[in-house]
Design a protein around this motif. Structure first.
Motif, short mmCIF file in Angstrom:
data_model
loop_
_atom_site.label_atom_id
_atom_site.label_comp_id
_atom_site.label_asym_id
_atom_site.label_seq_id
_atom_site.Cartn_x
_atom_site.Cartn_y
_atom_site.Cartn_z
N ASN A 17 0.81 -1.22 0.00
CA ASN A 17 0.00 0.00 0.00
C ASN A 17 0.84 1.27 0.00
O ASN A 17 0.39 2.33 -0.43
CB ASN A 17 -0.93 0.01 1.23
N VAL A 18 2.08 1.16 0.46
CA VAL A 18 2.96 2.32 0.51
C VAL A 18 3.34 2.79 -0.90
O VAL A 18 3.80 3.92 -1.09
CB VAL A 18 4.24 2.00 1.33
N ALA A 19 3.14 1.92 -1.89
CA ALA A 19 3.47 2.30 -3.27
C ALA A 19 2.61 3.48 -3.73
O ALA A 19 3.04 4.29 -4.56
CB ALA A 19 3.26 1.12 -4.21
N ASP A 20 1.39 3.58 -3.21
CA ASP A 20 0.48 4.67 -3.60
C ASP A 20 1.08 6.05 -3.27
O ASP A 20 1.27 6.87 -4.17
CB ASP A 20 -0.87 4.47 -2.92
N PRO A 21 1.43 6.34 -2.01
CA PRO A 21 2.01 7.66 -1.73
C PRO A 21 3.44 7.81 -2.26
O PRO A 21 3.83 8.92 -2.66
CB PRO A 21 1.97 7.75 -0.21
N LEU A 22 4.22 6.72 -2.30
CA LEU A 22 5.60 6.83 -2.76
C LEU A 22 5.67 7.22 -4.24
O LEU A 22 6.44 8.11 -4.62
CB LEU A 22 6.35 5.51 -2.53
N LEU A 23 4.87 6.59 -5.07
CA LEU A 23 4.88 6.93 -6.49
C LEU A 23 4.26 8.31 -6.73
O LEU A 23 4.61 8.98 -7.70
CB LEU A 23 4.15 5.87 -7.30
#
Length: 322
Positions: free
Chosen positions: A193-199
């Motif tokens: 789920n951290v891919a959402d804010p990281l990208l």
């Protein structure tokens, strides 16, 4: 008696209404491109927003915000073109085409503000990861990407600073859709789920670069900066030795109304006995052909120091023997 040493000459065209059919055709084509892109983006902005809300994705919400800003930017660009068609007046002797770089400057500011908001929201999401509907996120991101790609191709052939600014907006949206799609795939396949804010942060860095470039370029035009490749030295090198009877030029000022074609004013020192009309015509023709100058104002000086206030220190003009 008229002073024989000081004469003013202007190009036949005027910045306020320059270009005739060619310029009108160019702006009409630009307006059609912008209108097509606006219809495409405007139609999918609400889809992105609803998808981001129900999927609980900051990447999609950021993309929706960018699409909304882009729709507003495209509308502003269209208005700027239409206002720019108004003829020159007593109050605005150069016409209204300056609204185009002004619109581009505002667009750049909007992108900078939106980037700051996305970074803020992404940081909050990293600190407290929410649940995200990866499948819905992927579907919406792909639909949005298709819309952005269509709008990007609709703006192919953009020439003016205003259109290039709009295209920069759409390109940033396309990057946002790609990032949202990648994030959705990582969430679905890996549970990251951290891919959402990281990208979202990665895309923000890319958008920041284009936004800053657009803001800087449009500000340069608004501040009367010399266009790239057409500064005082370029004017001198194109004229001296190529225009018979011209001994030197000084008090050169170069700027652009919209960021597309330069406008030039200069003082020209002529050899004694030179035919003023022929020299002036040659200056106009060479600057138009070689540097695409749209409007030139020439002050002729046969001999002696420049008497114009603010002309600078006296001495030999540019291009003359030192």
């Amino acid at each position: 008696m008229t002073d024989p040493h000081h004469h003013h000459a202007h190009a036949h065209d005027h910045p306020g209404g320059h270009g005739g059919a060619g310029h009108s055709h160019g702006t009409a084509a630009g307006e059609r491109r912008l209108t097509t892109a606006l219809l495409i983006l405007g139609s999918f902005t609400l889809v992105e927003a609803l998808g981001g809300y129900f999927a609980n994705s900051i990447a999609l919400l950021a993309e929706a915000a960018h699409m909304l800003a882009d729709s507003a930017a495209l509308l502003l660009a269209i208005v700027a073109i239409r206002v720019g068609r108004r003829p020159a007046s007593v109050r605005r002797t150069y016409g209204h085409r300056r609204y185009q770089p002004l619109a581009a400057f505002v667009n750049g500011q909007l992108l900078l503000l939106l980037t700051a908001w996305v970074v803020y929201e992404a940081v909050l999401r990293i600190m407290a990861l929410p649940r995200i509907n990866g499948r819905l996120m992927l579907e919406i991101a792909l639909i949005g990407g298709a819309a952005n790609l269509a709008a990007f191709f609709a703006l192919a052939g953009a020439r003016s600073l205003n259109e290039r600014g709009a295209r920069a907006h759409v390109l940033s949206d396309l990057l946002g859709s790609a990032a949202a799609s990648i994030a959705a795939l990582l969430i679905l396949t890996r549970g990251w789920n951290v891919a959402d804010p990281l990208l979202s942060l990665v895309v923000s860095a890319l958008i920041l670069r284009s936004a800053w470039g657009l803001t800087r370029e449009s500000a340069h035009v608004l501040l009367e900066g010399a266009p790239p490749g057409c500064d005082e030295q370029a004017i001198e090198s194109e004229l001296i030795g190529h225009v018979p009877g011209l001994m030197g030029v000084h008090h050169v000022h170069v700027w652009s109304i919209t960021g597309e074609r330069p406008t030039v004013t200069l003082h020209a020192n002529l050899a004694t006995g030179s035919r003023h009309r022929e020299v002036i015509a040659a200056i106009h023709a060479r600057l138009e052909q070689r540097l695409r100058v749209e409007h030139t104002t020439v002050q002729i000086e046969e001999e002696g120091d420049c008497e114009t206030p603010g002309c600078g220190p006296t001495g030999p003009p540019l291009g003359s023997p030192r």
